[in-house]
Write a protein that holds these residues in place. Structure first.
Motif, mmCIF file in Angstrom:
data_model
loop_
_atom_site.group_PDB
_atom_site.id
_atom_site.type_symbol
_atom_site.label_atom_id
_atom_site.label_comp_id
_atom_site.label_asym_id
_atom_site.label_seq_id
_atom_site.Cartn_x
_atom_site.Cartn_y
_atom_site.Cartn_z
ATOM 1 N N LEU A 192 0.667 -1.285 0.122
ATOM 2 C CA LEU A 192 0.033 -0.133 -0.181
ATOM 3 C C LEU A 192 1.167 1.402 0.099
ATOM 4 O O LEU A 192 0.712 1.938 -0.758
ATOM 5 C CB LEU A 192 -0.773 -0.223 1.039
ATOM 6 C CG LEU A 192 -1.990 1.291 1.521
ATOM 7 C CD1 LEU A 192 -3.363 1.427 0.287
ATOM 8 C CD2 LEU A 192 -2.057 1.002 2.516
ATOM 9 N N GLU A 193 2.008 1.123 0.868
ATOM 10 C CA GLU A 193 2.887 2.223 1.395
ATOM 11 C C GLU A 193 3.285 3.077 0.006
ATOM 12 O O GLU A 193 3.561 3.589 -0.988
ATOM 13 C CB GLU A 193 3.610 2.297 1.965
ATOM 14 C CG GLU A 193 4.047 3.613 2.115
ATOM 15 C CD GLU A 193 4.703 3.514 3.641
ATOM 16 O OE1 GLU A 193 5.094 5.133 4.458
ATOM 17 O OE2 GLU A 193 4.848 3.085 4.441
ATOM 18 N N GLN A 194 4.002 1.918 -0.781
ATOM 19 C CA GLN A 194 4.477 1.476 -2.520
ATOM 20 C C GLN A 194 4.150 2.100 -3.073
ATOM 21 O O GLN A 194 3.741 3.106 -4.210
ATOM 22 C CB GLN A 194 5.079 0.578 -2.358
ATOM 23 C CG GLN A 194 6.049 0.568 -3.939
ATOM 24 C CD GLN A 194 6.720 -0.859 -4.847
ATOM 25 O OE1 GLN A 194 5.648 -1.710 -3.944
ATOM 26 N NE2 GLN A 194 7.221 -0.732 -5.486
ATOM 27 N N ALA A 195 2.618 2.190 -3.784
ATOM 28 C CA ALA A 195 1.665 2.291 -4.069
ATOM 29 C C ALA A 195 1.523 3.708 -4.365
ATOM 30 O O ALA A 195 0.754 4.282 -4.852
ATOM 31 C CB ALA A 195 0.051 1.512 -3.757
ATOM 32 N N VAL A 196 1.277 3.828 -2.472
ATOM 33 C CA VAL A 196 0.576 5.593 -2.704
ATOM 34 C C VAL A 196 2.230 6.523 -3.750
ATOM 35 O O VAL A 196 1.156 7.277 -4.078
ATOM 36 C CB VAL A 196 0.513 5.770 -1.698
ATOM 37 C CG1 VAL A 196 0.059 7.103 -0.702
ATOM 38 C CG2 VAL A 196 -0.922 4.892 -1.514
ATOM 39 N N ILE A 197 2.899 6.183 -2.441
ATOM 40 C CA ILE A 197 3.987 7.115 -3.133
ATOM 41 C C ILE A 197 4.172 6.907 -4.710
ATOM 42 O O ILE A 197 4.097 7.982 -4.999
ATOM 43 C CB ILE A 197 5.085 6.637 -2.441
ATOM 44 C CG1 ILE A 197 5.810 6.470 -0.545
ATOM 45 C CG2 ILE A 197 6.669 6.733 -3.385
ATOM 46 C CD1 ILE A 197 6.231 6.047 0.357
ATOM 47 N N ARG A 198 4.230 5.597 -5.293
ATOM 48 C CA ARG A 198 4.203 5.947 -6.610
ATOM 49 C C ARG A 198 3.457 6.826 -7.170
ATOM 50 O O ARG A 198 3.775 7.624 -7.682
ATOM 51 C CB ARG A 198 4.384 4.775 -7.406
ATOM 52 C CG ARG A 198 5.521 3.396 -6.412
ATOM 53 C CD ARG A 198 6.159 4.298 -8.190
ATOM 54 N NE ARG A 198 7.456 2.584 -7.742
ATOM 55 C CZ ARG A 198 7.392 1.515 -8.698
ATOM 56 N NH1 ARG A 198 6.532 1.311 -9.457
ATOM 57 N NH2 ARG A 198 8.199 0.914 -7.955
ATOM 58 N N GLN A 199 1.633 6.518 -6.904
ATOM 59 C CA GLN A 199 1.069 7.040 -7.629
ATOM 60 C C GLN A 199 0.995 8.722 -7.304
ATOM 61 O O GLN A 199 1.160 9.445 -8.662
ATOM 62 C CB GLN A 199 -0.519 6.639 -6.907
ATOM 63 C CG GLN A 199 -1.969 7.581 -7.936
ATOM 64 C CD GLN A 199 -2.095 6.964 -9.289
ATOM 65 O OE1 GLN A 199 -1.121 6.404 -10.110
ATOM 66 N NE2 GLN A 199 -3.157 7.316 -10.136
ATOM 67 N N LEU A 200 1.606 9.055 -6.829
ATOM 68 C CA LEU A 200 1.390 10.756 -6.131
ATOM 69 C C LEU A 200 2.053 11.256 -6.714
ATOM 70 O O LEU A 200 2.581 12.170 -7.076
ATOM 71 C CB LEU A 200 1.110 10.832 -4.437
ATOM 72 C CG LEU A 200 0.184 11.309 -3.849
ATOM 73 C CD1 LEU A 200 -1.232 10.069 -3.851
ATOM 74 C CD2 LEU A 200 -0.060 11.300 -2.344
ATOM 75 N N GLY A 201 3.432 10.469 -6.842
ATOM 76 C CA GLY A 201 4.675 10.816 -7.585
ATOM 77 C C GLY A 201 4.258 10.838 -9.237
ATOM 78 O O GLY A 201 4.638 12.392 -9.692
ATOM 79 N N HIS A 202 3.751 10.461 -9.978
ATOM 80 C CA HIS A 202 3.015 10.165 -10.453
ATOM 81 C C HIS A 202 1.904 11.714 -11.043
ATOM 82 O O HIS A 202 2.453 12.264 -11.750
ATOM 83 C CB HIS A 202 2.553 9.208 -11.762
ATOM 84 C CG HIS A 202 3.656 8.053 -11.702
ATOM 85 N ND1 HIS A 202 4.360 8.468 -12.597
ATOM 86 C CD2 HIS A 202 3.507 6.468 -11.138
ATOM 87 C CE1 HIS A 202 5.539 6.780 -12.278
ATOM 88 N NE2 HIS A 202 4.894 6.721 -11.356
ATOM 89 N N LEU A 203 1.080 11.883 -10.816
ATOM 90 C CA LEU A 203 0.164 12.711 -10.892
ATOM 91 C C LEU A 203 0.721 13.810 -10.656
ATOM 92 O O LEU A 203 0.720 15.000 -11.130
ATOM 93 C CB LEU A 203 -1.236 12.529 -9.375
ATOM 94 C CG LEU A 203 -1.972 11.333 -9.734
ATOM 95 C CD1 LEU A 203 -3.189 11.586 -8.551
ATOM 96 C CD2 LEU A 203 -2.675 11.181 -11.108
ATOM 97 N N GLU A 204 1.568 14.595 -9.515
ATOM 98 C CA GLU A 204 2.085 15.404 -8.795
ATOM 99 C C GLU A 204 3.761 15.595 -10.586
ATOM 100 O O GLU A 204 3.209 17.082 -11.037
ATOM 101 C CB GLU A 204 2.718 15.225 -8.161
ATOM 102 C CG GLU A 204 4.229 17.043 -7.207
ATOM 103 C CD GLU A 204 4.998 17.372 -6.388
ATOM 104 O OE1 GLU A 204 5.844 17.286 -6.112
ATOM 105 O OE2 GLU A 204 4.880 15.769 -5.507
ATOM 106 N N PHE A 205 4.088 15.042 -10.925
ATOM 107 C CA PHE A 205 5.051 14.970 -12.456
ATOM 108 C C PHE A 205 3.918 14.990 -13.217
ATOM 109 O O PHE A 205 4.297 16.466 -13.894
ATOM 110 C CB PHE A 205 5.750 14.222 -12.392
ATOM 111 C CG PHE A 205 6.724 14.196 -13.716
ATOM 112 C CD1 PHE A 205 7.603 14.348 -13.740
ATOM 113 C CD2 PHE A 205 5.963 13.591 -15.216
ATOM 114 C CE1 PHE A 205 8.581 14.727 -14.698
ATOM 115 C CE2 PHE A 205 7.167 13.600 -15.959
ATOM 116 C CZ PHE A 205 8.131 14.112 -15.639
ATOM 117 N N ILE A 206 2.791 14.836 -13.575
ATOM 118 C CA ILE A 206 1.710 14.923 -14.708
ATOM 119 C C ILE A 206 1.056 16.274 -14.464
ATOM 120 O O ILE A 206 1.490 16.955 -15.547
ATOM 121 C CB ILE A 206 0.687 13.719 -14.702
ATOM 122 C CG1 ILE A 206 1.819 12.525 -15.278
ATOM 123 C CG2 ILE A 206 -0.148 14.750 -16.248
ATOM 124 C CD1 ILE A 206 1.239 11.348 -15.580
#
Length: 352
Positions: free
Chosen positions: A78-92
């Protein structure tokens, strides 16, 4: 943090992770009644497919279809998924705004994810061994004529253990003295309870807050006015709110920056946990492997001072976890304690 004279002297401090609830609810084969380990919670969310309520399938689809990473959502912790997703959304949003048009917002994605987490964990049940029930009966949470008491610090969202303690002591003595039994209840505290019996560092499936307060947890504030006060916070013993409700589960998803300093409630709970570590005669770590990504947990366990610590017990099917804890506690401000290891939580509870 209170002065030493004003802290609770703790006899046994139990630190519970997902492994404890997994052991207490395990069924073979594994079913939705088994509390998932952290690594399995995303898979559990991806498998949710009830005919009713209808919002579960819609929220699951939003979370899955909005997933931006090449790796499968269900195969991540869960923690890895949230960090990955938030990173992608912020970058985009910052670098590729045209691609981001129509993309889900961070708050929306985390909102649906948190509601699904609450729904999934609400369906977990203790197994026929009733280990948590036995565990609760062996705790000295309010001993008579004794200068110290047992306490629990948990990273778990589920309330499989809590319900036994709440049934006996009530929510204010179990969690914290300002929690209400309903959002409209008049605040009548039966005295102050500065030393919670169960310290839930990430919130709980049975805690509720208003939508605007949950949004503060996710988005924080920018006015620099100090810690945010959440009110009301209340308990709900059954059911799960929907994303369309004005009521939200008070569960903090594993954000890259946890709201300890910005939310007064969690600032209080983490401070209490820190005090308990300072004052514990024994520390028993049950099913918590101290993941590398949880930097605040590393700080919590890596900075307390306790020269009178007598015993540390680690309960985990992986004996290598004990080495991690020994390395962390082997420092000048922590006493030379006796170490014990159990590979099964049930076996430990039976011999308590």
């Amino acid at each position: 943090m209170r002065r030493k004279a004003n802290r609770l002297k703790v006899k046994r401090l139990f630190v519970l992770g997902a492994g404890a609830s997994y052991s207490a609810s395990l069924r073979i084969p594994i079913t939705p009644k088994t509390a998932p380990l952290d690594i399995g919670l995303c898979q559990r969310i991806g498998e949710l497919n009830p005919a009713k309520p209808h919002w579960v399938a819609r929220s699951r689809d939003l979370v899955m279809e909005s997933w931006k990473d090449e790796g499968a959502f269900e195969q991540m912790g869960l923690e890895q998924a949230v960090i990955r997703q938030l990173g992608h959304l912020e970058f985009i949003r910052a670098i590729h705004p045209r691609r981001g048009k129509g993309s889900v917002e961070v708050f929306e994605w985390l909102s649906h994810l948190t509601h699904l987490m609450c729904y999934a964990l609400r369906h977990t049940k203790e197994n026929s061994k009733t280990i948590y029930r036995k565990f609760a009966t062996k705790l000295d949470l309010e001993p008579e004529n004794v200068a110290s008491a047992d306490r629990i610090v948990t990273f778990n969202y589920d309330d499989l253990l809590d319900r036994h303690i709440v049934a006996k002591f009530g929510p204010t003595r179990t969690y914290f003295d300002r929690i209400k039994e309903s959002p409209d209840a008049v605040e009548r505290r039966d005295g102050q309870h500065p030393f919670p019996m169960v310290v839930k560092l990430h919130g709980s499936v049975n805690w509720r807050c208003k939508e605007e307060d949950f949004e503060k947890i996710i988005n924080g504030t920018s006015d620099g006015s100090g810690p945010i006060w959440l009110s009301p916070v209340w308990v709900s013993s059954v059911g799960s709110p929907t994303p369309q409700d004005a009521v939200y589960p008070l569960m903090v998803p594993p954000l890259p920056v946890k709201p300890i300093t910005s939310i007064s409630l969690f600032q209080h709970l983490w401070t209490v946990a820190y005090e308990y570590l300072h004052e514990a005669d024994e520390i028993i770590v049950c099913g918590y492997s101290l993941p590398d990504a949880d930097r605040l947990a590393w700080s919590l366990f890596g900075n307390f001072s306790n020269r009178t610590l007598k015993r540390v017990t680690v309960i985990d099917p992986n004996p290598a976890v004990m080495s991690k804890w020994r390395t962390l506690f082997k420092r000048r401000k922590v006493g030379v304690a006796r170490w014990e290891y159990f590979d099964d939580f049930s076996a430990y509870v039976e011999q308590m």
